[in-house]
Scaffold this active site. Structure first.
Site, mmCIF file in Angstrom:
data_model
loop_
_atom_site.group_PDB
_atom_site.id
_atom_site.type_symbol
_atom_site.label_atom_id
_atom_site.label_comp_id
_atom_site.label_asym_id
_atom_site.label_seq_id
_atom_site.Cartn_x
_atom_site.Cartn_y
_atom_site.Cartn_z
ATOM 1 N N ARG A 90 6.701 -4.550 -5.741
ATOM 2 C CA ARG A 90 5.982 -4.121 -6.952
ATOM 3 C C ARG A 90 5.758 -2.626 -6.986
ATOM 4 O O ARG A 90 6.014 -1.984 -7.997
ATOM 5 C CB ARG A 90 4.677 -4.901 -7.142
ATOM 6 C CG ARG A 90 3.560 -4.555 -6.209
ATOM 7 C CD ARG A 90 2.616 -5.708 -6.017
ATOM 8 N NE ARG A 90 3.274 -6.808 -5.355
ATOM 9 C CZ ARG A 90 3.443 -8.010 -5.877
ATOM 10 N NH1 ARG A 90 2.980 -8.281 -7.059
ATOM 11 N NH2 ARG A 90 4.065 -8.936 -5.194
ATOM 12 N N THR A 91 5.309 -2.042 -5.877
ATOM 13 C CA THR A 91 5.074 -0.591 -5.890
ATOM 14 C C THR A 91 6.406 0.137 -6.009
ATOM 15 O O THR A 91 6.529 1.126 -6.731
ATOM 16 C CB THR A 91 4.317 -0.158 -4.615
ATOM 17 O OG1 THR A 91 3.114 -0.929 -4.521
ATOM 18 C CG2 THR A 91 3.957 1.305 -4.654
ATOM 19 N N LYS A 119 21.035 5.565 15.376
ATOM 20 C CA LYS A 119 21.766 6.339 16.390
ATOM 21 C C LYS A 119 20.815 7.196 17.205
ATOM 22 O O LYS A 119 21.225 8.125 17.881
ATOM 23 C CB LYS A 119 22.809 7.242 15.711
ATOM 24 C CG LYS A 119 23.853 6.505 14.899
ATOM 25 C CD LYS A 119 24.849 7.508 14.313
ATOM 26 C CE LYS A 119 25.740 6.855 13.269
ATOM 27 N NZ LYS A 119 26.366 7.859 12.397
ATOM 28 N N ARG A 140 6.844 4.882 1.364
ATOM 29 C CA ARG A 140 5.943 3.847 1.903
ATOM 30 C C ARG A 140 6.401 3.507 3.311
ATOM 31 O O ARG A 140 7.560 3.172 3.531
ATOM 32 C CB ARG A 140 5.968 2.588 1.056
ATOM 33 C CG ARG A 140 5.336 1.425 1.800
ATOM 34 C CD ARG A 140 5.149 0.218 0.980
ATOM 35 N NE ARG A 140 4.107 0.413 0.001
ATOM 36 C CZ ARG A 140 3.471 -0.601 -0.611
ATOM 37 N NH1 ARG A 140 3.776 -1.836 -0.324
ATOM 38 N NH2 ARG A 140 2.548 -0.361 -1.490
ATOM 39 N N HIS A 173 -3.556 4.567 0.162
ATOM 40 C CA HIS A 173 -2.618 4.141 -0.884
ATOM 41 C C HIS A 173 -3.118 4.794 -2.184
ATOM 42 O O HIS A 173 -3.628 4.129 -3.072
ATOM 43 C CB HIS A 173 -2.642 2.615 -0.982
ATOM 44 C CG HIS A 173 -1.527 2.020 -1.777
ATOM 45 N ND1 HIS A 173 -0.624 2.770 -2.508
ATOM 46 C CD2 HIS A 173 -1.159 0.723 -1.961
ATOM 47 C CE1 HIS A 173 0.235 1.942 -3.106
ATOM 48 N NE2 HIS A 173 -0.062 0.711 -2.793
HETATM 49 C C1 NCD Z 1 -1.148 -3.557 -1.517
HETATM 50 C C2 NCD Z 1 -0.539 -2.755 -0.410
HETATM 51 O O1 NCD Z 1 0.653 -2.806 -0.159
HETATM 52 O O2 NCD Z 1 -1.294 -2.035 0.221
HETATM 53 N N1 NCD Z 1 -0.307 -3.938 -2.547
HETATM 54 C C3 NCD Z 1 0.100 -3.044 -3.488
HETATM 55 O O3 NCD Z 1 0.522 -1.953 -3.223
HETATM 56 N N2 NCD Z 1 0.004 -3.450 -4.759
HETATM 57 C C4 NCD Z 1 -1.945 -4.668 -1.021
HETATM 58 C C5 NCD Z 1 -1.280 -5.750 -0.240
HETATM 59 O O4 NCD Z 1 -0.167 -5.636 0.261
HETATM 60 O O5 NCD Z 1 -1.945 -6.756 -0.101
#
Ligand code: NCD
Length: 363
Positions: A90-91, A119, A140, A173
């Protein structure tokens, strides 16, 4: 980077990393605005208001074909790399769509098993190599502060590119918190905004990075009381509370969820993040059913309150709750795309062009 930042540039990473968060935030900003977006602490009230306004302008401009074509020309000369080495759809897609809205061409790295990291190359070298091909990096990673470290490293080279933290370890986040704030701004638009509201965080507050980032952003508002409601084993870390103490923010730490429902204006549900368990099965010992929202609970919820969740959801919110207008988690998802488009536009300094277009064509 401004001249004032010179003293920080000559430090070792570890020393820099251990600086108070306010000092680091200043380093990552340029002329008071985030150059790299890594920490919620980089945003103040004014910045949050501006970003929300910009997101709304983009959202409205994008409704027509001519508007969309205007947006897509804005950054057609820029390329983004989405480096997502921690599971995410989703992100990832939210950023991907945000890039498409403002015309940035996105490319992706999801799996480092096919790259030279296999490597024996360090992740730092890999990311620096990739940064050479792109104008912005969106990252991420499961490692704490990795995006921060890369921003630090790249800022000390002669070709820095902005980095956006799309989730780093358990710590931050920031863009999720921005979309949460945007959702609260919109939900309370006719109720005098976020000031004077009561907001409860429920679920895995120990390891949920979205909670940590949002809790901080909320300190920018006047008289907002925060509640941390969960099993003691999942309670919010001390440093989050210490920050609230430092900023004189009122809060309550409690276990009983049902009792708090009628009191608050927003409830932020989260899932249990057992992927961070130190021993297998550690989270299963906790009875999380006490921290779920059921259709029955709707009767207790204030008429103007909102129910939020960063998603993915499991059993924390019964799907029968989705139809209630106070359930705003699907709106959060959509808001995420707009706020990320707004943040990226601002990072590249095209926000004035968007403001102008909006005023001439839509205001
Ligand atoms: C969250 C995350 O990855 O920190 N989700 C998100 O980014 N929408 C929360 C989660 O993974 O539960």
């Amino acid at each position: 980077m401004t001249e004032d930042n010179r003293e920080y540039r000559d430090m070792e990473w570890e020393d820099f990393h251990n600086l108070p968060v306010g000092k680091k935030a200043a380093f990552f900003n340029s002329d008071g605005l985030p150059y790299h977006t890594l920490l919620a602490q980089q945003f103040d009230r004014e910045g949050l208001d501006e970003l929300g306004t910009l997101a709304t302008q983009i959202r409205r401009i994008a409704k027509s074909k001519t508007g969309m074509m205007f947006l897509q020309r804005l950054l057609a000369h820029k390329r983004a790399m989405l480096y997502f080495t921690q599971p995410s759809s989703r992100t990832f897609l939210s950023f991907y769509a945000a890039c498409q809205i403002i015309g940035i061409q996105p490319a992706e790295v999801r799996d480092t098993s096919t790259s030279s990291e296999m490597k024996g190359e360090s992740a730092e070298d890999t990311v620096r190599t990739f940064s050479s091909y792109f104008d912005i990096l969106i990252m991420r990673t499961p490692q704490k502060a990795f995006a921060e470290k890369m921003a630090w490293l790249l800022s000390n080279t002669d070709r820095p590119v902005p980095i956006i933290n799309a989730g780093s370890g358990k710590d931050q986040h920031p863009t999720q918190a921005l979309l949460d704030i945007y959702t609260l701004q919109r939900s309370f638009e006719k109720l005098n905004g976020i000031d004077n509201k009561k907001i409860a965080f429920v679920g895995d507050l120990a390891r949920g990075r979205t909670v940590r980032s949002l809790s901080w952003l909320l300190t920018n508002y006047r008289n907002v009381k925060q509640y941390f409601i969960t099993d003691p084993r999942l309670q919010v870390p001390e440093d989050v509370l210490a920050e609230l103490d430092r900023r004189n923010v009122e809060y309550e730490v409690a276990e009983d969820f049902k009792q708090i429902i009628p009191e608050v204006d927003a409830i932020y549900m989260t899932r249990i993040q057992e992927e961070w368990d130190r021993q297998p099965g550690e989270s299963q010992e906790i009875d999380i059913s006490r921290y779920s929202f059921t259709p029955e609970d709707l009767k207790q919820l204030k008429l103007n309150a909102v129910l939020m969740h960063p998603l993915p959801r499991r059993s924390e919110i019964d799907i029968r709750v989705d139809k209630d207008p106070r359930a705003v988690y699907w709106r959060q998802v959509r808001n995420g795309m707009w706020i990320r488009a707004a943040l990226t536009s601002k990072t590249f300094g095209v926000d004035n062009e968007i403001n102008r277009y909006y005023k001439v064509n839509l205001a």
